[in-house]
Design a protein around this motif. Structure first.
Motif, short mmCIF file in Angstrom:
data_model
loop_
_atom_site.label_atom_id
_atom_site.label_comp_id
_atom_site.label_asym_id
_atom_site.label_seq_id
_atom_site.Cartn_x
_atom_site.Cartn_y
_atom_site.Cartn_z
N LEU A 37 0.81 -1.22 0.00
CA LEU A 37 0.00 0.00 0.00
C LEU A 37 0.84 1.27 0.00
O LEU A 37 0.41 2.29 -0.53
CB LEU A 37 -0.93 0.01 1.21
CG LEU A 37 -2.11 -0.95 1.14
CD1 LEU A 37 -2.86 -0.96 2.45
CD2 LEU A 37 -3.03 -0.59 0.00
N ALA A 41 -0.94 4.24 -1.83
CA ALA A 41 -1.86 4.98 -0.96
C ALA A 41 -1.36 6.37 -0.60
O ALA A 41 -2.16 7.21 -0.19
CB ALA A 41 -2.12 4.18 0.31
N HIS A 44 -2.84 8.33 -3.59
CA HIS A 44 -4.27 8.14 -3.85
C HIS A 44 -4.95 7.68 -2.57
O HIS A 44 -4.32 7.10 -1.70
CB HIS A 44 -4.49 7.08 -4.93
CG HIS A 44 -3.72 7.32 -6.19
ND1 HIS A 44 -3.97 8.37 -7.03
CD2 HIS A 44 -2.69 6.64 -6.74
CE1 HIS A 44 -3.14 8.33 -8.05
NE2 HIS A 44 -2.34 7.29 -7.90
N SER A 45 -6.24 7.92 -2.50
CA SER A 45 -6.99 7.35 -1.38
C SER A 45 -7.30 5.89 -1.72
O SER A 45 -7.44 5.51 -2.88
CB SER A 45 -8.27 8.13 -1.12
OG SER A 45 -9.13 8.04 -2.22
N VAL A 46 -7.37 5.08 -0.69
CA VAL A 46 -7.61 3.64 -0.84
C VAL A 46 -8.83 3.27 -0.03
O VAL A 46 -9.07 3.83 1.04
CB VAL A 46 -6.38 2.85 -0.33
CG1 VAL A 46 -6.66 1.36 -0.29
CG2 VAL A 46 -5.15 3.14 -1.16
N ARG A 47 -9.62 2.34 -0.53
CA ARG A 47 -10.71 1.78 0.24
C ARG A 47 -10.32 0.36 0.63
O ARG A 47 -10.06 -0.46 -0.25
CB ARG A 47 -12.01 1.78 -0.56
CG ARG A 47 -12.53 3.20 -0.74
CD ARG A 47 -13.87 3.22 -1.39
NE ARG A 47 -13.70 2.86 -2.80
CZ ARG A 47 -14.71 2.68 -3.64
NH1 ARG A 47 -15.94 2.81 -3.23
NH2 ARG A 47 -14.47 2.36 -4.90
N MET A 48 -10.25 0.10 1.92
CA MET A 48 -9.80 -1.20 2.43
C MET A 48 -10.96 -1.93 3.09
O MET A 48 -11.70 -1.34 3.89
CB MET A 48 -8.68 -0.97 3.46
CG MET A 48 -8.24 -2.22 4.20
SD MET A 48 -7.48 -3.46 3.14
CE MET A 48 -5.92 -2.69 2.77
N CYS A 63 -5.53 3.33 9.35
CA CYS A 63 -6.10 4.69 9.38
C CYS A 63 -5.05 5.73 9.78
O CYS A 63 -5.09 6.86 9.32
CB CYS A 63 -7.30 4.73 10.32
SG CYS A 63 -8.70 3.77 9.69
N PHE A 66 -2.71 6.00 6.54
CA PHE A 66 -3.37 6.47 5.32
C PHE A 66 -4.65 7.24 5.69
O PHE A 66 -5.77 6.77 5.44
CB PHE A 66 -3.70 5.29 4.40
CG PHE A 66 -2.53 4.38 4.16
CD1 PHE A 66 -1.46 4.80 3.38
CD2 PHE A 66 -2.49 3.11 4.71
CE1 PHE A 66 -0.37 3.97 3.16
CE2 PHE A 66 -1.41 2.27 4.49
CZ PHE A 66 -0.34 2.71 3.73
N ARG A 68 -6.26 9.65 4.42
CA ARG A 68 -7.17 10.02 3.33
C ARG A 68 -7.98 8.83 2.83
O ARG A 68 -8.87 8.98 2.00
CB ARG A 68 -6.38 10.62 2.17
CG ARG A 68 -5.75 11.95 2.50
CD ARG A 68 -5.00 12.57 1.36
NE ARG A 68 -5.22 11.95 0.06
CZ ARG A 68 -4.36 12.01 -0.94
NH1 ARG A 68 -3.24 12.65 -0.81
NH2 ARG A 68 -4.63 11.42 -2.08
N SER A 69 -7.68 7.67 3.31
CA SER A 69 -8.34 6.44 2.84
C SER A 69 -9.50 6.07 3.76
O SER A 69 -9.66 6.62 4.84
CB SER A 69 -7.32 5.30 2.80
OG SER A 69 -6.32 5.60 1.85
N SER A 70 -10.30 5.11 3.31
CA SER A 70 -11.42 4.63 4.13
C SER A 70 -11.22 3.16 4.45
O SER A 70 -10.59 2.42 3.69
CB SER A 70 -12.75 4.86 3.42
OG SER A 70 -12.78 4.18 2.18
#
Length: 92
Positions: A37, A41, A44-48, A63, A66, A68-70
């Motif tokens: 990641l 990541a 870019h934002s990542v969705r996990m 969290c 990253f 900016r990720s969800s």
């Protein structure tokens, strides 16, 4: 007729949770995931989605690293959800 049994995930936690963290596997798995990641990541934002999120330790570190990720973690056992709440994860 064959009777189907249902897994008792709370009992699995009681029986196996201490031993699963003793070996190197969880730390090694996290290290591999974060290494992969790190390359994407940060830009870019990542969705996990984590299936079997357990104590929420991975969620907390993900969290933090990253922001900016969800993240969505799924845990079947009430024991695991309670453990996640103790780690500061908004689990239900």
């Amino acid at each position: 007729m064959h009777q189907t049994s249902v897994d008792d995930w709370n009992q699995h936690w009681t029986d196996f949770s201490a031993s699963t963290e003793l070996g190197p596997t969880p730390k090694y798995r996290r290290r591999i995931v974060f290494r992969l990641l790190d390359g994407i990541a940060n830009d870019h934002s990542v969705r996990m989605l984590e299936i079997g999120s357990g104590t929420g330790e991975f969620a907390v570190e993900f969290c933090r690293r990253f922001p900016r990720s969800s993240f969505l973690g799924l845990e079947l056992s009430a024991v695991g959800v309670e453990a996640s709440n103790r780690h500061g994860v908004a689990a239900r």
